[in-house]
Enzyme design. Sequence first.
Site, PDB file in Angstrom:
ATOM      1  N   CYS A   6       0.872  -1.174   0.000  1.00  6.51           N
ATOM      2  CA  CYS A   6       0.000   0.000   0.000  1.00  6.51           C
ATOM      3  C   CYS A   6       0.913   1.229   0.000  1.00  6.51           C
ATOM      4  O   CYS A   6       1.731   1.383   0.912  1.00  6.51           O
ATOM      5  CB  CYS A   6      -0.872  -0.030   1.253  1.00  6.51           C
ATOM      6  SG  CYS A   6      -1.858   1.449   1.522  1.00  6.51           S
ATOM      7  N   CYS A  61      -0.956   3.832  -6.534  1.00  6.80           N
ATOM      8  CA  CYS A  61      -1.859   3.225  -5.547  1.00  6.80           C
ATOM      9  C   CYS A  61      -2.072   1.798  -6.011  1.00  6.80           C
ATOM     10  O   CYS A  61      -2.324   1.565  -7.207  1.00  6.80           O
ATOM     11  CB  CYS A  61      -3.188   3.981  -5.503  1.00  6.80           C
ATOM     12  SG  CYS A  61      -4.470   3.135  -4.541  1.00  6.80           S
TER      13      CYS A  61
HETATM   14  N1  DGL Z   1      -4.043   0.722  -1.909  1.00  8.20           N
HETATM   15  C1  DGL Z   1      -3.661   1.876  -1.184  1.00  8.20           C
HETATM   16  C2  DGL Z   1      -2.416   2.532  -1.795  1.00  8.20           C
HETATM   17  O1  DGL Z   1      -1.641   1.893  -2.469  1.00  8.20           O
HETATM   18  C3  DGL Z   1      -4.666   2.949  -0.866  1.00  8.20           C
HETATM   19  C4  DGL Z   1      -6.113   2.645  -0.715  1.00  8.20           C
HETATM   20  C5  DGL Z   1      -6.790   3.483   0.338  1.00  8.20           C
HETATM   21  O2  DGL Z   1      -6.979   4.687   0.135  1.00  8.20           O
HETATM   22  O3  DGL Z   1      -7.094   2.889   1.379  1.00  8.20           O
HETATM   23  O4  DGL Z   1      -2.166   3.689  -1.565  1.00  8.20           O
END
Ligand code: DGL
Length: 266
Positions: free
Chosen positions: A69, A179
């Site tokens: 993430c 993301c």
């Molecule tokens: N998947 C997460 C990232 O790579 C973000 C998702 C969220 O906002 O919770 O930043």
Amino acid sequence: MIGVFDSGIGGLSILRELARLLPQISTLYLADQAHLPYGERLAEEVQALTLRCASWLVARGCDPIVIACNTASAAALDLLRQRFPHIRFVGVEPAVKPAARQTRSGVIGVLATRATLQSRRYADLLDRWVTSARIVEHACPSWVEAVEAMADQSVLEALVAPCVHSLLDQGADALVLGCTHFPFLSPWIARAIAAWREAHPDAPEITVIDPAPAVAQQTVRQIGEGFAQPESVVVRRFVTTGDPMHFSAVASYWLGWNVDAEHAQC
Ligand code: DGL
């Protein structure tokens, strides 16, 4: 066992690569869907939530742990390394370094959460690697929600095209998926690019950079030869702090695997 963590199902884009590169190693995937989206939270909140979830993975014997993430990595990676010096953490960050090498137009488009774009770690990354290119950005909170909700094709098309077109209109020829939810939207991103190129036939080639292969490679390097002994029974375990039925449905949809998740309170 490799631990993989994300606020939701985005980290599955990295797990998919890991499973391809290390099919013989078990994985434990943890999604903190009870607190999603991280991208709209303050850095302190993301730090506290990530610390709790990483502790849960450490307590279950995971090492290395992939913080799959961008938002959690930006807020908490340094803290995790301090708190658990014996655990190998692999983070993910917007791939501006390869983008700076690849851009011909000198404009890089970054698609990421608001929290990532506002983080100190991202600012440092730009200072370090982007010396001559110009950065244009788009925070797309509704993309995360749409992926989590398995939104209809038409909804996804209507969400993705305007953001992509605005970056291309500003001259970007390298788009960074900052993301981990966004690689699941690659078909819609590709379609938006194709439509834009039809209207701009003289525009340069557009490159889209998904960090998942590089993060998986980095995990392989962390593990080293010794640890990568084939396991006799490979387990792919999925745990969410949210609704396991929903997680299973969404993960199965995007991965094309048969996912059966459990619930946990971290
Ligand atoms: N998947 C997460 C990232 O790579 C973000 C998702 C969220 O906002 O919770 O930043």
